[in-house]
Design a protein around this motif. Structure first.
Motif, PDB file in Angstrom:
ATOM      1  N   ALA A  96     -11.106 -27.631  41.977  1.00 56.95           N
ATOM      2  CA  ALA A  96     -12.361 -28.243  42.400  1.00 56.95           C
ATOM      3  C   ALA A  96     -12.850 -29.301  41.419  1.00 56.95           C
ATOM      4  O   ALA A  96     -13.859 -29.942  41.670  1.00 56.95           O
ATOM      5  CB  ALA A  96     -13.436 -27.168  42.563  1.00 56.95           C
ATOM      6  N   LEU A  97     -12.149 -29.475  40.304  1.00 57.54           N
ATOM      7  CA  LEU A  97     -12.617 -30.392  39.283  1.00 57.54           C
ATOM      8  C   LEU A  97     -11.900 -31.730  39.356  1.00 57.54           C
ATOM      9  O   LEU A  97     -10.797 -31.838  39.894  1.00 57.54           O
ATOM     10  CB  LEU A  97     -12.390 -29.786  37.893  1.00 57.54           C
ATOM     11  N   GLU A  98     -12.516 -32.728  38.766  1.00 62.25           N
ATOM     12  CA  GLU A  98     -11.871 -34.026  38.687  1.00 62.25           C
ATOM     13  C   GLU A  98     -10.682 -33.952  37.739  1.00 62.25           C
ATOM     14  O   GLU A  98     -10.542 -33.023  36.955  1.00 62.25           O
ATOM     15  CB  GLU A  98     -12.864 -35.075  38.190  1.00 62.25           C
ATOM     16  N   ARG A  99      -9.822 -34.958  37.789  1.00 60.90           N
ATOM     17  CA  ARG A  99      -8.550 -34.922  37.078  1.00 60.90           C
ATOM     18  C   ARG A  99      -8.710 -34.664  35.583  1.00 60.90           C
ATOM     19  O   ARG A  99      -7.976 -33.885  34.996  1.00 60.90           O
ATOM     20  CB  ARG A  99      -7.808 -36.243  37.294  1.00 60.90           C
ATOM     21  N   TRP A 100      -9.685 -35.320  34.948  1.00 51.32           N
ATOM     22  CA  TRP A 100      -9.803 -35.183  33.507  1.00 51.32           C
ATOM     23  C   TRP A 100     -10.354 -33.827  33.094  1.00 51.32           C
ATOM     24  O   TRP A 100     -10.325 -33.460  31.940  1.00 51.32           O
ATOM     25  CB  TRP A 100     -10.654 -36.307  32.916  1.00 51.32           C
ATOM     26  N   GLU A 101     -10.911 -33.063  34.061  1.00 48.39           N
ATOM     27  CA  GLU A 101     -11.437 -31.747  33.739  1.00 48.39           C
ATOM     28  C   GLU A 101     -10.397 -30.649  33.897  1.00 48.39           C
ATOM     29  O   GLU A 101     -10.704 -29.487  33.701  1.00 48.39           O
ATOM     30  CB  GLU A 101     -12.639 -31.418  34.645  1.00 48.39           C
ATOM     31  N   VAL A 102      -9.171 -31.008  34.242  1.00 49.95           N
ATOM     32  CA  VAL A 102      -8.128 -30.002  34.420  1.00 49.95           C
ATOM     33  C   VAL A 102      -7.844 -29.262  33.117  1.00 49.95           C
ATOM     34  O   VAL A 102      -7.467 -28.097  33.125  1.00 49.95           O
ATOM     35  CB  VAL A 102      -6.837 -30.649  34.972  1.00 49.95           C
ATOM     36  N   VAL A 103      -8.025 -29.927  31.974  1.00 51.33           N
ATOM     37  CA  VAL A 103      -7.877 -29.252  30.693  1.00 51.33           C
ATOM     38  C   VAL A 103      -8.944 -28.178  30.593  1.00 51.33           C
ATOM     39  O   VAL A 103     -10.129 -28.457  30.727  1.00 51.33           O
ATOM     40  CB  VAL A 103      -8.034 -30.251  29.527  1.00 51.33           C
ATOM     41  N   ASP A 104      -8.527 -26.919  30.390  1.00 49.99           N
ATOM     42  CA  ASP A 104      -9.475 -25.815  30.394  1.00 49.99           C
ATOM     43  C   ASP A 104     -10.127 -25.687  29.022  1.00 49.99           C
ATOM     44  O   ASP A 104      -9.496 -25.259  28.064  1.00 49.99           O
ATOM     45  CB  ASP A 104      -8.769 -24.502  30.768  1.00 49.99           C
ATOM     46  N   HIS A 105     -11.397 -26.056  28.928  1.00 49.84           N
ATOM     47  CA  HIS A 105     -12.104 -26.003  27.654  1.00 49.84           C
ATOM     48  C   HIS A 105     -12.645 -24.608  27.365  1.00 49.84           C
ATOM     49  O   HIS A 105     -13.156 -24.364  26.278  1.00 49.84           O
ATOM     50  CB  HIS A 105     -13.255 -27.005  27.657  1.00 49.84           C
ATOM     51  N   ASN A 106     -12.565 -23.711  28.337  1.00 48.27           N
ATOM     52  CA  ASN A 106     -13.105 -22.365  28.149  1.00 48.27           C
ATOM     53  C   ASN A 106     -12.060 -21.502  27.459  1.00 48.27           C
ATOM     54  O   ASN A 106     -11.035 -21.163  28.025  1.00 48.27           O
ATOM     55  CB  ASN A 106     -13.479 -21.772  29.507  1.00 48.27           C
ATOM     56  N   HIS A 107     -12.336 -21.111  26.218  1.00 47.60           N
ATOM     57  CA  HIS A 107     -11.386 -20.323  25.440  1.00 47.60           C
ATOM     58  C   HIS A 107     -11.774 -18.850  25.362  1.00 47.60           C
ATOM     59  O   HIS A 107     -11.233 -18.109  24.549  1.00 47.60           O
ATOM     60  CB  HIS A 107     -11.273 -20.895  24.026  1.00 47.60           C
ATOM     61  N   THR A 108     -12.701 -18.418  26.199  1.00 47.85           N
ATOM     62  CA  THR A 108     -13.149 -17.035  26.160  1.00 47.85           C
ATOM     63  C   THR A 108     -11.991 -16.069  26.332  1.00 47.85           C
ATOM     64  O   THR A 108     -11.829 -15.117  25.576  1.00 47.85           O
ATOM     65  CB  THR A 108     -14.194 -16.788  27.266  1.00 47.85           C
ATOM     66  N   LEU A 109     -11.141 -16.312  27.316  1.00 45.48           N
ATOM     67  CA  LEU A 109     -10.074 -15.376  27.651  1.00 45.48           C
ATOM     68  C   LEU A 109      -9.090 -15.209  26.511  1.00 45.48           C
ATOM     69  O   LEU A 109      -8.555 -14.132  26.286  1.00 45.48           O
ATOM     70  CB  LEU A 109      -9.338 -15.852  28.905  1.00 45.48           C
ATOM     71  N   ALA A 110      -8.851 -16.265  25.757  1.00 44.36           N
ATOM     72  CA  ALA A 110      -7.853 -16.209  24.691  1.00 44.36           C
ATOM     73  C   ALA A 110      -8.264 -15.287  23.568  1.00 44.36           C
ATOM     74  O   ALA A 110      -7.418 -14.865  22.774  1.00 44.36           O
ATOM     75  CB  ALA A 110      -7.609 -17.603  24.143  1.00 44.36           C
ATOM     76  N   MET A 111      -9.520 -14.910  23.471  1.00 42.95           N
ATOM     77  CA  MET A 111      -9.983 -14.050  22.396  1.00 42.95           C
ATOM     78  C   MET A 111      -9.885 -12.568  22.741  1.00 42.95           C
ATOM     79  O   MET A 111     -10.227 -11.722  21.945  1.00 42.95           O
ATOM     80  CB  MET A 111     -11.441 -14.383  22.044  1.00 42.95           C
ATOM     81  N   ASN A 112      -9.419 -12.229  23.936  1.00 44.47           N
ATOM     82  CA  ASN A 112      -9.434 -10.841  24.375  1.00 44.47           C
ATOM     83  C   ASN A 112      -8.324  -9.987  23.783  1.00 44.47           C
ATOM     84  O   ASN A 112      -8.427  -8.774  23.757  1.00 44.47           O
ATOM     85  CB  ASN A 112      -9.342 -10.776  25.906  1.00 44.47           C
ATOM     86  N   ASP A 113      -7.235 -10.586  23.340  1.00 47.45           N
ATOM     87  CA  ASP A 113      -6.083  -9.829  22.883  1.00 47.45           C
ATOM     88  C   ASP A 113      -6.235  -9.511  21.401  1.00 47.45           C
ATOM     89  O   ASP A 113      -5.800 -10.255  20.532  1.00 47.45           O
ATOM     90  CB  ASP A 113      -4.794 -10.618  23.131  1.00 47.45           C
ATOM     91  N   GLY A 114      -6.823  -8.350  21.109  1.00 49.63           N
ATOM     92  CA  GLY A 114      -7.070  -7.974  19.731  1.00 49.63           C
ATOM     93  C   GLY A 114      -5.813  -7.724  18.935  1.00 49.63           C
ATOM     94  O   GLY A 114      -5.821  -7.789  17.699  1.00 49.63           O
TER      95      GLY A 114
END
Length: 385
Positions: A96-114
């Protein structure tokens, strides 16, 4: 180090389409065209310069320090708020995002793996993030000179909203080294889309010219970093949701913790934008739900859609501190500047008001338009690495 090179290109404006800016903001299409050409030239010089130093030892060491600092900041923010829950699983609808927003700036998920904390920290915090080549865009008609040096720009009144701890790091594109001692202004609208410090048609600030909420100044440290505690900005008619930054070099800091008028250079004028899914999630919370102004998307904004692409990315990286927005956000971005240029006389730079010992005062010389001469600084004939 490849990510550092992302700050090199600045896309052209779509000048044929009519667009609305801040109320009171006006732009000459021919002047904008000239600025576009100047920015393209700057991008060329910056690319050649950064390519020569991005893989240097000091750049690699800076990356390692960034990882450690940002990871520590996130841990301290969670500890301060007594957050023990894991960050929420949150993904954007990329389609649903424009082309330049395809880069996922949300890093919340990456912090879940303790079990893989080190790998997660490097993934989240290690890469050079988005760079914004000076001058990004206009400072708008609501810039106030004289705001107080403070990290926390939230005040008791008119500052309710989703908390954001924003880290900004400034890198000199000529050396790939941090820029210490820069004085950085921040300002953004509150949850209902109103700026403090300016009381004119289109923006009647609560408490008028004397108001200072969500405005402040910080000085970059030895790593070129400033930190601000603010809120996620609200929207208003005609502009996508954004946060303003303006950077001074060699300005004089007075004993009363304000900047001396007329000192130093203007090294960067910029606006940070926020991705649509995050904005929508924020605006589903109170008091953003009381904002009745029409929403302008990133794709509809006169500045962000024309300037942003895979090389020019004005969207901060971010992570949820907890499992919902009530716990706040940690956001960070890297900004590339050419420390040898000065945009004081650019049409992008204008002072709407001055905040002094006896309160705020309208800049009568401005008359609703930028006070700069409209000229761009001359491009250097060469840029050394």
């Amino acid at each position: 180090m490849v990510g550092l090179i992302k700050c090199l290109a600045v896309a052209a404006f779509c000048l044929a389409a009519p667009a609305i800016a801040h109320p009171g903001e006006h732009h000459d299409p021919q002047a904008v065209k000239r600025e576009v050409r100047a920015r393209e030239a700057m991008a060329f010089h910056a690319k050649r310069s950064l390519s020569g130093c991005a893989n240097s030892l000091h750049a690699r060491e800076l990356k390692d320090r960034n990882v450690a600092r940002r990871a520590h900041t996130l841990q301290q923010l969670r500890k301060k708020r007594n957050i023990s829950s894991r960050p929420a699983k949150y993904r954007r609808d990329l389609a649903a995002l424009e082309r330049w927003e395809v880069v996922d700036h949300n890093h919340t998920l990456a912090m879940n793996d303790g079990s893989e904390v080190l790998n997660s920290e490097n993934e989240v915090f290690g890469a050079y993030t988005s760079c914004i080549l000076t001058p990004t865009i206009t400072d708008g008609p609501y810039y106030v000179w004289g705001e107080v040096v403070r990290q926390n720009v939230k005040e008791e009144l008119y500052s309710d909203g989703v908390d954001v701890h924003l880290e900004v790091q400034y890198i000199d594109i000529n050396t790939c080294r941090p820029v210490p001692g820069a004085l950085v202004d921040i300002w953004n609208a509150n949850a209902t889309g109103v700026y403090s410090g300016v009381s004119v048609s289109g923006n009647y600030a609560a408490d008028g010219w004397d108001s200072t909420y969500l405005r402040g100044v910080q000085q970059t440290d030895r790593e070129g970093v400033v930190n601000f505690d603010t809120i996620f900005p609200g929207h208003y008619d005609g502009r996508a949701t954004h946060t303003h930054l303006l950077t001074h070099l060699n300005a004089t800091l007075l004993p009363n913790k304000t900047l001396e008028v007329g000192t130093g250079s203007v090294a960067h004028i910029g606006q940070l934008f926020w991705n649509e899914v995050l904005r929508t999630a924020v605006e589903d919370t109170y008091p953003y739900t009381t904002n009745t102004k029409p929403v302008t998307s990133n794709a509809e904004d006169m500045w962000s859609v024309q300037q942003a692409d895979s090389a020019y990315d004005p969207f901060p990286e971010f992570a949820y501190l907890g499992d919902n927005l009530d716990d706040g956000l940690f956001a960070w971005i890297q900004i590339g500047i050419n420390a040898t240029l000065d945009f004081t006389d650019s049409s992008n730079y204008g002072i709407a008001a001055y905040y002094e010992a006896d309160g705020g005062h309208e800049n009568s010389a401005m008359g609703g338009a930028p006070i700069g001469t409209g000229s761009m600084p001359a491009m250097p004939s060469s840029t050394s690495a």
